[in-house]
Scaffold this motif. Structure first.
Motif, mmCIF file in Angstrom:
data_model
loop_
_atom_site.group_PDB
_atom_site.id
_atom_site.type_symbol
_atom_site.label_atom_id
_atom_site.label_comp_id
_atom_site.label_asym_id
_atom_site.label_seq_id
_atom_site.Cartn_x
_atom_site.Cartn_y
_atom_site.Cartn_z
ATOM 1 N N LEU A 150 0.974 -0.913 0.371
ATOM 2 C CA LEU A 150 -0.259 -0.209 -0.130
ATOM 3 C C LEU A 150 1.043 1.179 -0.150
ATOM 4 N N THR A 151 0.913 2.158 -1.363
ATOM 5 C CA THR A 151 1.890 3.283 -0.995
ATOM 6 C C THR A 151 1.093 4.147 -0.822
ATOM 7 N N GLY A 152 1.605 5.467 -0.442
ATOM 8 C CA GLY A 152 1.277 7.034 -0.235
ATOM 9 C C GLY A 152 0.061 7.270 0.568
ATOM 10 N N LEU A 153 -1.063 7.762 0.227
ATOM 11 C CA LEU A 153 -1.759 8.594 0.835
ATOM 12 C C LEU A 153 -3.268 7.136 0.813
ATOM 13 N N ASP A 154 -3.015 7.439 2.027
ATOM 14 C CA ASP A 154 -4.805 6.947 2.504
ATOM 15 C C ASP A 154 -4.642 5.226 2.769
ATOM 16 N N ILE A 155 -3.267 5.641 3.645
ATOM 17 C CA ILE A 155 -3.153 3.966 4.229
ATOM 18 C C ILE A 155 -4.468 2.830 4.121
ATOM 19 N N ASP A 156 -4.497 3.806 5.584
ATOM 20 C CA ASP A 156 -5.819 2.677 6.881
ATOM 21 C C ASP A 156 -6.693 2.391 5.336
ATOM 22 N N ALA A 157 -6.922 3.207 4.337
ATOM 23 C CA ALA A 157 -8.713 3.137 3.738
ATOM 24 C C ALA A 157 -8.240 2.140 2.627
ATOM 25 N N LYS A 158 -7.027 2.095 2.133
ATOM 26 C CA LYS A 158 -7.005 0.991 1.649
ATOM 27 C C LYS A 158 -7.005 -0.669 1.637
ATOM 28 N N ALA A 159 -6.410 -0.291 3.261
ATOM 29 C CA ALA A 159 -5.832 -1.903 3.882
ATOM 30 C C ALA A 159 -7.638 -2.159 4.044
ATOM 31 N N ALA A 160 -8.468 -1.390 4.264
ATOM 32 C CA ALA A 160 -9.516 -1.662 4.669
ATOM 33 C C ALA A 160 -10.648 -1.671 3.688
ATOM 34 N N LEU A 161 -10.269 -1.320 1.839
ATOM 35 C CA LEU A 161 -10.914 -2.301 1.076
ATOM 36 C C LEU A 161 -10.486 -2.923 0.904
ATOM 37 N N VAL A 162 -9.650 -4.111 0.537
ATOM 38 C CA VAL A 162 -8.618 -4.702 0.178
ATOM 39 C C VAL A 162 -8.903 -5.963 1.421
ATOM 40 N N GLN A 163 -8.851 -5.910 2.447
ATOM 41 C CA GLN A 163 -9.578 -6.577 3.526
ATOM 42 C C GLN A 163 -10.832 -7.006 2.659
ATOM 43 N N ALA A 164 -11.878 -5.776 2.440
ATOM 44 C CA ALA A 164 -13.096 -6.174 2.736
ATOM 45 C C ALA A 164 -13.421 -6.866 0.948
ATOM 46 N N GLN A 165 -12.764 -6.217 0.328
ATOM 47 C CA GLN A 165 -13.149 -7.276 -0.979
ATOM 48 C C GLN A 165 -12.838 -8.775 -1.185
ATOM 49 N N LEU A 202 -7.083 -5.372 -10.998
ATOM 50 C CA LEU A 202 -7.013 -4.260 -11.200
ATOM 51 C C LEU A 202 -8.016 -3.149 -11.098
ATOM 52 N N ALA A 203 -9.065 -4.107 -10.101
ATOM 53 C CA ALA A 203 -9.962 -3.694 -8.782
ATOM 54 C C ALA A 203 -10.164 -3.229 -8.143
ATOM 55 N N SER A 204 -8.962 -2.857 -7.674
ATOM 56 C CA SER A 204 -8.911 -3.018 -5.659
ATOM 57 C C SER A 204 -8.726 -1.222 -5.784
ATOM 58 N N TYR A 205 -8.027 -0.849 -4.644
ATOM 59 C CA TYR A 205 -6.595 0.242 -4.021
ATOM 60 C C TYR A 205 -6.273 0.801 -5.432
ATOM 61 N N PRO A 206 -5.573 1.872 -5.456
ATOM 62 C CA PRO A 206 -4.703 2.379 -6.355
ATOM 63 C C PRO A 206 -3.042 2.325 -5.650
ATOM 64 N N GLY A 207 -2.875 1.627 -7.127
ATOM 65 C CA GLY A 207 -1.328 1.063 -7.190
ATOM 66 C C GLY A 207 -0.676 0.093 -6.165
#
Length: 561
Positions: free
Chosen positions: A308-323, A382-387
């Motif tokens: 997970l790179t850059g901004l919004d690390i916690d939100a990126k982690a929450a998204l991919v965990q839920a997915q 190709l369907a999750s968080y940016p980066g």
């Protein structure tokens, strides 16, 4: 005096150490410890593939180089490299000696393997290995019969030193204080360079580029001096020895099959450069039960690490965990997510701007942790968080092991010394035993006079050494001065450990004071789950738990800083 050196602290230790120890100076006995909880599982899997295996193959290769050297120098070799098959390793050594034209007398110790009797002892089904921890007397019998090499299976690590000392000085089971002193020396030696500056909290104070291996000069009363060969790296100080004494221990009673050594009686004195005297050790009767190490396959495990790179690390982690959890069908029995915030703001490299999200899954069914998890992770590309990317493509999963301990009546376990001439000599269990009971805790030292404090890392004034015992973590902390001890003993309570180490907050924690060592020792029950082989935690053997604690900040008296 008997000079006993160590050349191996684990299966995979420095290969050249045997030659270094044999050529670096005078020795009477050279030991090697190859067995750990994880090692027994590795050897058990070797034995499944080939019944002729199950021993530490590294040792045999070391003897290909060093057998003649040891015989020429009159150094006896005592190792637990026999693992699950000491008889076969003894045969292989005889064969090696024959090929090299060397006359050498080899003895071995058996009786620890309880796997064929698992049902009789009421042990769990599905075990790969079940080995009782035997003591020193089988080793002593082999040496008294003229053995120049003794290989054992699962004996206590300290038995590798206590056995030769008992044989040399003529000790009997009643010589509890002498035996206890040798056991403590054996505990210091068993992990090799950890006693000479390896893995040492204050490593910057010494040249530990290539630390030498330790030596114990043991006296007839069981006291000893810990040292190393001249000119070797590292250091032997009261603090390096303290660190190893605290490693993987618990309370004041350090129990073994031959003697229970009282850690609270150990005295350390610096008697010269790289020379630390151990004295005052008291011994008590051993407990009536032997510890048995049990190894089994716990199931299947897989791991995926998302970057997970850059901004919004916690939100990126929450998204991919839920997915990912939505996509898992069937769902594994265990899922564990860990987010390591290794990212830095405004980072000047991409790696420094990235955090790692780690998923560990476990199940009894390989398919559930294998293809299902791998497919679910890859399909998010190709369907999750940016980066989105992974550190590596997930694999099919792998079996993981579980270590457990059981206890059996020592009188039911055969302990046999197989002498160099092939004679089998039965070693009787301890005639006098004593149940282990808690020691009355010593009074804490006088509290340090109150004064100004400063917020700072604990490691500025205290050292630590940590490790594993099955699923439990051991954490020893020592003060560098007497005033530091007066502060540490009152400050580092169980509650303070819960505050400083939140991962341990809900777990049972035991605390023990060792005034002679200026140390506090903790056991954190269950921190490591099912143990190192299960890889349940980022640091599965708690090797760095002490360094994490030393990095935590608290209010420290300025007088100590």
């Amino acid at each position: 005096m008997l000079r006993i050196g160590n050349a191996s602290g684990f299966y995979g230790d420095r290969f050249s150490a045997f030659r270094e120890m044999l050529t670096g100076g005078p020795l009477d006995v050279l030991t090697g410890d190859y067995l750990a909880e994880l090692t027994m599982l590795i050897l058990a899997r070797d034995r499944l593939k080939d019944p002729q295996l199950g021993y530490a193959k590294t040792f045999l290769r070391q003897m290909e180089e060093c057998l003649g050297l040891a015989v020429d120098r009159g150094v006896r070799i005592v190792v637990n490299a026999g693992g699950l098959n000491p008889a076969r390793l003894a045969e292989a050594l005889d064969e090696l000696a024959g090929k090299q034209g060397i006359a050498v007398r080899v003895g071995h110790v058996t009786g620890d393997d309880l796997l064929p009797r698992a049902e009789e002892f009421g042990l769990p089904t599905g075990l790969l290995a079940a080995n009782a921890y035997l003591g020193a007397w089988g080793i002593a019998e082999c040496l008294r019969a003229g053995a120049e090499i003794v290989v054992t299976g699962r004996v206590t690590d300290a038995a590798l030193v206590a056995g030769p000392a008992a044989a040399h000085f003529g000790w009997g089971p009643q010589d509890l204080d002498a035996l206890a002193g040798a056991v403590i020396a054996g505990h210091v030696l068993e992990c090799g360079a950890q006693a000479t500056g390896g893995n040492y909290a204050f490593f910057r104070e010494h040249d530990v580029t290539t630390p030498g291996f330790p030596i114990a000069e043991i006296q007839a009363d069981g006291s000893s001096v810990i040292t190393k060969h001249p000119g070797t790296g590292g250091a032997v100080t009261t603090e390096t020895v303290t660190a190893q004494l605290l490693y993987e221990t618990g309370g004041a009673r350090y129990a073994g099959p031959d003697v229970t050594a009282r850690l609270d009686t150990v005295r350390l004195d610096q008697v010269g450069p790289d020379r630390v005297r151990i004295s005052g050790v008291r011994g008590e009767a051993p407990p009536p039960a032997l510890k048995v190490g049990l190894n089994r396959i716990g199931g299947w495990r897989n791991e995926v690490v998302f970057v997970l790179t850059g901004l919004d690390i916690d939100a990126k982690a929450a998204l991919v965990q839920a997915q990912l959890e939505h996509a898992l069908d069937p769902r594994p029995a265990e899922l564990s997510w860990t987010l390591a915030r290794t990212d830095h703001p405004d980072a000047d490299t991409e790696e420094a701007a990235s955090a790692l999200l780690r998923l560990v899954v476990k199940d009894r069914d390989q398919r559930v942790v294998g293809r299902a998890v791998s497919t679910a992770a890859v399909e998010l590309g190709l369907a999750s968080y940016p980066g989105f990317h992974l550190t590596a493509l997930p694999g099919p999963g792998a079996p993981y092991g579980v270590f457990e301990a059981a206890f059996v009546d020592a009188r039911t376990v055969p302990h046999t010394a197989v002498l160099p001439d092939g004679t089998h000599r039965t070693v009787p269990p301890a005639m006098t035993t004593g149940e282990l009971t808690p020691v009355e805790p010593p009074p804490p030292p006088q509290q340090l006079t109150a004064g100004p404090t400063r917020r700072a890392p604990l490691g500025l004034v205290a050292g630590a050494r940590s490790g594993d015992k099955g699923g439990d973590a051991n954490l020893g902390v020592w003060a560098r001065s007497e005033p530091g001890w007066r502060w540490l003993a009152h400050t580092l309570t169980v509650q303070k450990i819960r505050e400083l180490l939140p991962e341990a907050a809900g777990l049972q924690i035991e605390r023990h004071l060792f005034p002679n060592l200026r140390a506090v020792n903790f056991t954190v029950t269950g921190l490591l789950g099912e143990g190192v082989a299960a890889q349940a935690r980022f640091d599965p053997q708690a090797k760095a738990l002490g360094e994490w604690l030393r990095a935590r900040h608290l209010d420290i008296p300025e007088a100590l800083l």
